[in-house]
Write a protein that holds these residues in place. Structure first.
Motif, mmCIF file in Angstrom:
data_model
loop_
_atom_site.group_PDB
_atom_site.id
_atom_site.type_symbol
_atom_site.label_atom_id
_atom_site.label_comp_id
_atom_site.label_asym_id
_atom_site.label_seq_id
_atom_site.Cartn_x
_atom_site.Cartn_y
_atom_site.Cartn_z
ATOM 1 N N THR A 42 69.167 19.043 82.172
ATOM 2 C CA THR A 42 70.213 18.024 82.203
ATOM 3 C C THR A 42 71.392 18.399 81.324
ATOM 4 N N ILE A 43 72.578 18.325 81.896
ATOM 5 C CA ILE A 43 73.816 18.434 81.134
ATOM 6 C C ILE A 43 74.407 17.034 81.061
ATOM 7 N N ALA A 44 74.783 16.621 79.869
ATOM 8 C CA ALA A 44 75.309 15.264 79.674
ATOM 9 C C ALA A 44 76.647 15.328 78.958
ATOM 10 N N ILE A 45 77.400 14.252 79.084
ATOM 11 C CA ILE A 45 78.712 14.148 78.454
ATOM 12 C C ILE A 45 78.689 12.980 77.467
ATOM 13 N N SER A 46 79.092 13.236 76.237
ATOM 14 C CA SER A 46 79.215 12.167 75.248
ATOM 15 C C SER A 46 80.498 11.383 75.479
ATOM 16 N N ASP A 47 80.433 10.063 75.273
ATOM 17 C CA ASP A 47 81.646 9.261 75.442
ATOM 18 C C ASP A 47 82.641 9.466 74.310
ATOM 19 N N LEU A 48 82.300 10.341 73.351
ATOM 20 C CA LEU A 48 83.276 10.745 72.343
ATOM 21 C C LEU A 48 84.452 11.460 73.000
ATOM 22 N N VAL A 88 74.848 21.934 67.345
ATOM 23 C CA VAL A 88 75.189 23.342 67.213
ATOM 24 C C VAL A 88 76.398 23.550 66.300
ATOM 25 N N GLY A 89 77.380 22.658 66.398
ATOM 26 C CA GLY A 89 78.572 22.779 65.558
ATOM 27 C C GLY A 89 78.257 22.616 64.082
ATOM 28 N N LEU A 113 76.492 20.052 71.886
ATOM 29 C CA LEU A 113 77.178 21.328 72.057
ATOM 30 C C LEU A 113 78.682 21.170 71.857
ATOM 31 N N HIS A 114 79.210 21.931 70.931
ATOM 32 C CA HIS A 114 80.656 22.006 70.697
ATOM 33 C C HIS A 114 80.909 23.189 69.794
ATOM 34 N N LEU A 137 77.465 17.649 75.876
ATOM 35 C CA LEU A 137 78.772 18.131 75.432
ATOM 36 C C LEU A 137 79.407 17.043 74.572
ATOM 37 N N GLU A 138 79.474 17.304 73.272
ATOM 38 C CA GLU A 138 80.020 16.315 72.337
ATOM 39 C C GLU A 138 81.392 16.787 71.861
#
Length: 255
Positions: A3-9, A164-165, A190-191, A228-229
């Motif tokens: 799963t790849i997800a997107i943060s609402d940030l 990761v950042g 991930l960023h 992805l944050e």
């Protein structure tokens, strides 16, 4: 499951509506701290949450587990865990600390005691898994690499979320961390960044060796959610984000 997800940030506040165009093959992560349950209960159905993987980011501004004067952490997490169960969230992100002061060992013990409380609460509610994130940069890093790894020998039910950042700024050996925790890792934030600041930039735009990193992720924790944050303002539209995702697809599946 990969799963790849997107943060609402990425698309915060009044720009969040852009996420409604995100294909259902992608998951979403929401910072539920910034609104009452009633707000989220009304808003989230617009994002087809029943048809995609969902996670919640627990409180990181109004709660600080490392502050002995914080007396609301348990009630705040009870609300979030209960809501997470209601919407079938996969996990809830937990920060061990924000700013902290005093004797490091004493503060660590306080946080561990509070994580034990939260673990019992989550089991009682039978809600989403608690995913403890590596937080704190440089001198504010309460649990260093080895101490963070040690945390997961203390809690049978709590899982890991690797940012990761943050790890890059703190110069952690990420392949070693990933191999050690392996399937105890439920997700990644991930960023990218320059190794000095927590910049939340897109993958491949700064100093992280993503080829090496994704090899480790896909070898030792292939079922972990990749969130992805990225910081707000990184992309101006959903089309731009999807173009970026297409561009890094081969990198993210590297073995």
């Amino acid at each position: 499951m990969n799963t790849i997800a997107i943060s609402d940030l990425l698309f915060p506040a009044f720009e969040k509506y852009m996420l409604r165009a995100l294909p259902e093959t992608f998951g979403m992560e929401f910072f539920v701290e910034f609104g009452p349950v009633e707000y989220w209960r009304a808003l989230l159905p617009q994002f087809n949450i029943q048809s995609r993987a969902i996670s919640l980011h627990g409180p990181c501004v109004t709660v600080n587990l490392a502050n002995p004067d914080d007396t609301q952490y348990l009630s705040r997490y009870e609300k979030d865990i209960t809501f997470g169960k209601e919407i079938n969230a996969h996990f809830i992100v937990v920060h061990t600390n924000e700013q902290w002061s005093g004797n490091k060992e004493d503060v660590q013990n306080l946080v561990i005691e509070r994580l034990q409380e939260l673990d019992k609460l989550a089991q009682k509610i039978n809600g989403p898994r608690l995913a403890v994130e590596n937080v704190g940069l440089l001198t504010n890093n309460l649990f260093n690499e080895s101490e963070y790894l040690e945390l997961f020998t203390k809690f049978p039910n709590i899982v890991s979320l690797i940012d990761v950042g943050h790890a890059n700024v703190n110069q952690w050996n990420l392949p070693h961390v990933i191999q050690t925790l392996n399937e105890k890792i439920i997700a990644y934030h991930l960023h990218d960044n320059n190794g000095k600041k927590d910049q939340h930039q897109p993958i491949g735009t700064s100093s992280i060796n993503w080829t090496e990193l994704f090899k480790a992720i896909n070898t030792y924790s292939p079922n972990a959610t990749k969130v992805l944050e990225y910081a707000n303002g990184t992309f101006k539209s959903m089309d731009e984000l999807l173009q970026h995702l297409n561009a890094i697809e081969s990198l993210m599946t590297k073995k």
